[in-house]
Design a protein around this motif. Structure first.
Motif, short mmCIF file in Angstrom:
data_model
loop_
_atom_site.label_atom_id
_atom_site.label_comp_id
_atom_site.label_asym_id
_atom_site.label_seq_id
_atom_site.Cartn_x
_atom_site.Cartn_y
_atom_site.Cartn_z
N ALA A 105 4.20 -9.11 -1.63
CA ALA A 105 2.90 -9.80 -1.54
C ALA A 105 1.82 -8.85 -1.06
CB ALA A 105 3.00 -10.97 -0.56
N ASP A 106 0.58 -9.16 -1.41
CA ASP A 106 -0.57 -8.41 -0.92
C ASP A 106 -1.78 -9.30 -1.15
OD1 ASP A 106 -0.99 -5.01 -0.55
OD2 ASP A 106 -2.77 -6.28 -0.75
N ILE A 107 -2.85 -9.11 -0.34
CA ILE A 107 -4.09 -9.84 -0.66
C ILE A 107 -4.61 -9.36 -2.01
CG2 ILE A 107 -5.04 -10.70 1.54
CD1 ILE A 107 -6.38 -7.96 1.87
N ALA B 249 -2.69 -7.91 -7.73
CA ALA B 249 -2.34 -6.98 -8.81
C ALA B 249 -1.52 -5.83 -8.25
CB ALA B 249 -3.61 -6.45 -9.48
N ARG B 250 -1.90 -5.38 -7.04
CA ARG B 250 -1.15 -4.29 -6.39
C ARG B 250 0.28 -4.75 -6.08
NH1 ARG B 250 -4.19 -1.78 -1.43
NH2 ARG B 250 -5.66 -1.24 -3.07
N ALA B 251 0.41 -5.98 -5.62
CA ALA B 251 1.74 -6.52 -5.33
C ALA B 251 2.57 -6.61 -6.60
CB ALA B 251 1.61 -7.90 -4.68
N GLY C 200 0.81 -1.22 0.00
CA GLY C 200 0.00 0.00 0.00
C GLY C 200 0.84 1.26 0.00
N ASN C 201 0.24 2.31 0.59
CA ASN C 201 0.82 3.65 0.59
C ASN C 201 2.30 3.73 1.00
OD1 ASN C 201 0.91 6.62 1.73
ND2 ASN C 201 -0.94 6.41 0.48
N ILE C 202 2.66 3.04 2.09
CA ILE C 202 4.02 3.22 2.63
C ILE C 202 5.03 2.29 1.96
CG2 ILE C 202 3.97 1.54 4.55
CD1 ILE C 202 5.25 5.20 4.61
N1 NAD Z 1 1.00 5.79 4.97
C1 NAD Z 1 1.97 6.28 5.74
O1 NAD Z 1 2.43 7.42 5.56
C2 NAD Z 1 2.58 5.44 6.82
C3 NAD Z 1 3.75 5.91 7.41
C4 NAD Z 1 4.37 5.13 8.35
C5 NAD Z 1 3.82 3.94 8.73
N2 NAD Z 1 2.66 3.48 8.17
C6 NAD Z 1 2.13 2.21 8.62
O2 NAD Z 1 2.26 1.29 7.56
C7 NAD Z 1 1.17 0.36 7.60
C8 NAD Z 1 0.48 0.37 6.25
O3 NAD Z 1 0.03 1.69 6.00
P1 NAD Z 1 -0.36 2.13 4.52
O4 NAD Z 1 -0.61 3.60 4.62
O5 NAD Z 1 0.63 1.63 3.54
O6 NAD Z 1 -1.77 1.36 4.38
P2 NAD Z 1 -2.53 0.98 3.02
O7 NAD Z 1 -3.94 0.74 3.38
O8 NAD Z 1 -2.21 1.98 1.96
O9 NAD Z 1 -1.82 -0.42 2.58
C9 NAD Z 1 -1.97 -1.61 3.31
C10 NAD Z 1 -1.86 -2.78 2.33
O10 NAD Z 1 -1.94 -4.00 3.07
C11 NAD Z 1 -2.73 -4.92 2.31
N3 NAD Z 1 -3.29 -5.92 3.23
C12 NAD Z 1 -4.29 -5.79 4.13
N4 NAD Z 1 -4.49 -6.95 4.79
C13 NAD Z 1 -3.59 -7.83 4.30
C14 NAD Z 1 -3.28 -9.19 4.59
N5 NAD Z 1 -3.95 -9.87 5.52
N6 NAD Z 1 -2.29 -9.78 3.89
C15 NAD Z 1 -1.60 -9.10 2.95
N7 NAD Z 1 -1.83 -7.80 2.63
C16 NAD Z 1 -2.81 -7.18 3.31
C17 NAD Z 1 -3.79 -4.06 1.65
O11 NAD Z 1 -4.36 -4.72 0.54
C18 NAD Z 1 -2.97 -2.81 1.28
O12 NAD Z 1 -2.40 -2.91 -0.01
C19 NAD Z 1 0.29 0.78 8.77
O13 NAD Z 1 0.62 0.01 9.89
C20 NAD Z 1 0.67 2.22 9.00
O14 NAD Z 1 0.53 2.57 10.36
C21 NAD Z 1 2.05 4.21 7.18
#
Ligand code: NAD
Length: 367
Positions: A37-39, A42-44, A15-17
Motif C-alpha cells: 500500500a501507499d498513498i 500507482a507506486r504501490a 518508496g526507496n527502501i
Molecule cells: N532509503 C533508505 O536507504 C532507508 C534505509 C533504511 C531505512 N529507511 C527508512 O525507511 C523509511 C522510508 O524511507 P524511504 O527512503 O523508502 O522513503 P521514501 O520517501 O522513498 O518512501 C516513503 C513512501 O511512503 C509513502 N507514504 C508517505 N506517507 C504515507 C502514508 N500516510 N500512508 C502510506 N504511505 C505513505 C510515500 O508516498 C512514499 O512512497 C524511513 O523511515 C527511513 O528512515 C530508509
C-alpha cells in the motif's frame, strides 16, 4: 486470521527502501506478502507487480484484508506513529522502520495502543540481528575483550542528498544524522551493553539549506530544520561509557563503531549492514585481526521474520517496539541535553533479549 502456517504481511510505503524488504520477505517461507500500500496507489501497484504480490491499494484497503497479520510500516518518519496507530486499530501487529515515532510521547502512545489490544510492535533497525553484530555480541560474551569499558562511534558524511532522489525528509523533524543514522549505532550498542542511563550532548547545523543531488529534483534547494552535527557522551546503566558523533557536515567522512575492553578492542562492522568485517586488537597485536562471523546476512526484513516466528511460538521478538522506544528516548534526551546543557537522565529502560542463534535460517520453513 490463521493461527498457524506462514504469517500474512502487508507493506505500507512503497518508496526507496521497500524494494529491499519486498525482495527479502517474498523469499522467506515463514511469511507471505499479501499486499503493498501507499498513498501513491500507482507506486504501490508497481511495487506489487515487480515482486509478484497479489494486492495493492490504499493503506485502509490493505488493513481490511483478514489474512494480513503484520503491517510493515515503511512510510516517512513524520507519519510512522499515525500509520502504526491506524494499523493497530485495524487489529494488525505492526513492524515499522526507524525511528519508532518523532518523539517519545508518540512512541509511547503506539506501544500503549498495542498493549491494550494485545498486539505486537516491532521496530527497525534489524541490522543488529545480522551476522556481524551478533558475532560481536558472542565475542563479548565469550570474554574476548575482557570486561567492556567504553565505545566510540563516528558516523560522519556530507549527508544523503548525493544519492537519495527525494532527500528533504532527512533534514526535518525525525531525521538528521542523529535520528536517521543514530538508531543503527545506538541499537547495536544497547544490544551489546544494555540500556543508556544518561547523556550529555552538543548540536549544531552548518547549513540552513541543501540541494538535491540526483534524480528528477536535482538542483532543487530545500531547508535544513534539524541539527546536522551532534556529539554526545553516553553513560550506560551498567557503568560503561561511549563517545559518539553523528554528522552530515563532515567532508572527510568516517564510519566507526569500536568497543574497548580491559583486554582488547573490537572494531565492529558498519551497523547499517548485516555482515562483517569484525576486527579485534589487543596490546600484543601489531595489526587488527579479523574474527570469523556466523549468522544471517539476509538483510532488511529479518526482524519482521523473527517477529512472525515469535508470534506463532508465543515468545518475545527481538527488534521490538520497546527497544525502538529506548533508542528514541536516548536520541530525544541527546537533543534535550544539547539545548539545555549538562547530563540528562534517559527516561525508561529496556529488557535484554536473547542473542539470535548462529544457525537461525530465514530461508527455512518452520511454520
Ligand atoms: N532509503 C533508505 O536507504 C532507508 C534505509 C533504511 C531505512 N529507511 C527508512 O525507511 C523509511 C522510508 O524511507 P524511504 O527512503 O523508502 O522513503 P521514501 O520517501 O522513498 O518512501 C516513503 C513512501 O511512503 C509513502 N507514504 C508517505 N506517507 C504515507 C502514508 N500516510 N500512508 C502510506 N504511505 C505513505 C510515500 O508516498 C512514499 O512512497 C524511513 O523511515 C527511513 O528512515 C530508509
Amino acid at each position: 486470521m490463521s493461527a498457524s502456517g506462514p504469517v500474512g504481511v502487508a507493506l505500507v510505503g512503497a518508496g526507496n527502501i521497500s524494494g529491499q524488504y519486498l525482495g527479502n520477505l517474498t523469499k522467506f517461507p515463514d511469511v507471505k506478502v499479501l499486499a503493498v500500500a501507499d498513498i501513491d496507489e500507482a507506486r504501490a501497484a508497481q511495487a506489487a507487480a515487480e515482486y509478484g504480490v497479489e494486492a495493492s491499494g490504499t493503506p485502509e484497503s490493505v488493513f481490511e484484508i483478514p489474512d494480513v497479520e503484520i503491517v510493515v510500516n515503511l512510510t516517512v518518519p513524520a507519519v510512522h506513529a499515525q500509520v502504526a496507530l491506524e494499523a493497530l486499530r485495524a487489529g494488525k501487529h505492526v513492524y515499522g522502520e526507524k525511528p519508532l515515532a518523532l518523539d517519545p510521547a508518540s512512541g509511547r502512545a503506539v506501544l500503549a495502543e498495542a498493549a491494550e489490544r494485545g498486539l505486537r510492535v516491532g521496530n527497525a533497525p534489524d541490522t543488529f540481528l545480522g551476522a556481524g553484530i551478533q558475532s560481536a555480541r558472542r565475542a563479548v560474551e565469550a570474554g574476548l575483550i575482557g570486561e567492556p569499558v567504553a565505545a566510540t562511534v563516528a558516523l560522519e558524511s556530507m549527508g544523503p542528498e548525493g544519492w537519495h532522489p527525494n532527500p528533504a525528509f532527512f533534514y526535518v523533524d525525525g531525521a538528521g544524522p542523529l535520528f536517521d543514522m543514530g538508531p543503527y549505532y545506538l541499537t547495536a550498542l544497547v544490544s551489546l551493553l544494555g540500556p543508556v542511563a544518561a547523556v550529555a550532548a552538543t548540536a549544531r547545523r552548518a547549513r540552513t539549506t541543501r540541494v538535491v543531488g540526483s534524480g528528477p529534483l536535482a538542483g532543487t534547494e530545500f531547508p535544513v530544520e534539524v541539527p546536522t552535527h551532534v556529539t554526545a557522551l553516553l553513560e550506560f546503566a551498567a557503568g560503561y561509557g561511549a563517545n559518539t558523533t553523528f554528522s552530515f557536515d563532515s567532508p572527510a567522512g568516517k564510519r566507526l563503531l569500536e568497543l574497548g575492553g580491559t583486554e582488547a578492542t573490537l572494531a565492529l562492522p558498519d551497523p547499517n549492514t548485516f555482515g562483517g568485517p569484525l576486527l579485534i586488537r589487543s596490546p600484543r597485536d601489531e595489526e587488527w585481526r579479523e574474527l570469523p562471523i556466523e549468522g544471517t546476512e539476509a538483510g532488511r526484513g529479518i526482524g519482521v521474520l523473527d517477529m512472525a516466528r515469535a508470534l506463532r511460538s508465543g515468545v518475545a521478538h527481538r527488534a521490538s517496539g520497546e527497544l525502538g522506544l529506548h533508542v528514541l528516548d536516548v536520541m530525544a534526551t541527546i537533543i534535550a541535553s544539547a539545548d539545555a546543557g549538562g547530563f540528562q537522565k534517559v527516561a525508561g529502560e529496556v529488557a535484554a533479549t536473547d542473542a539470535l542463534p548462529a544457525s537461525w535460517d530465514p530461508y527455512e520453513a518452520t511454520l
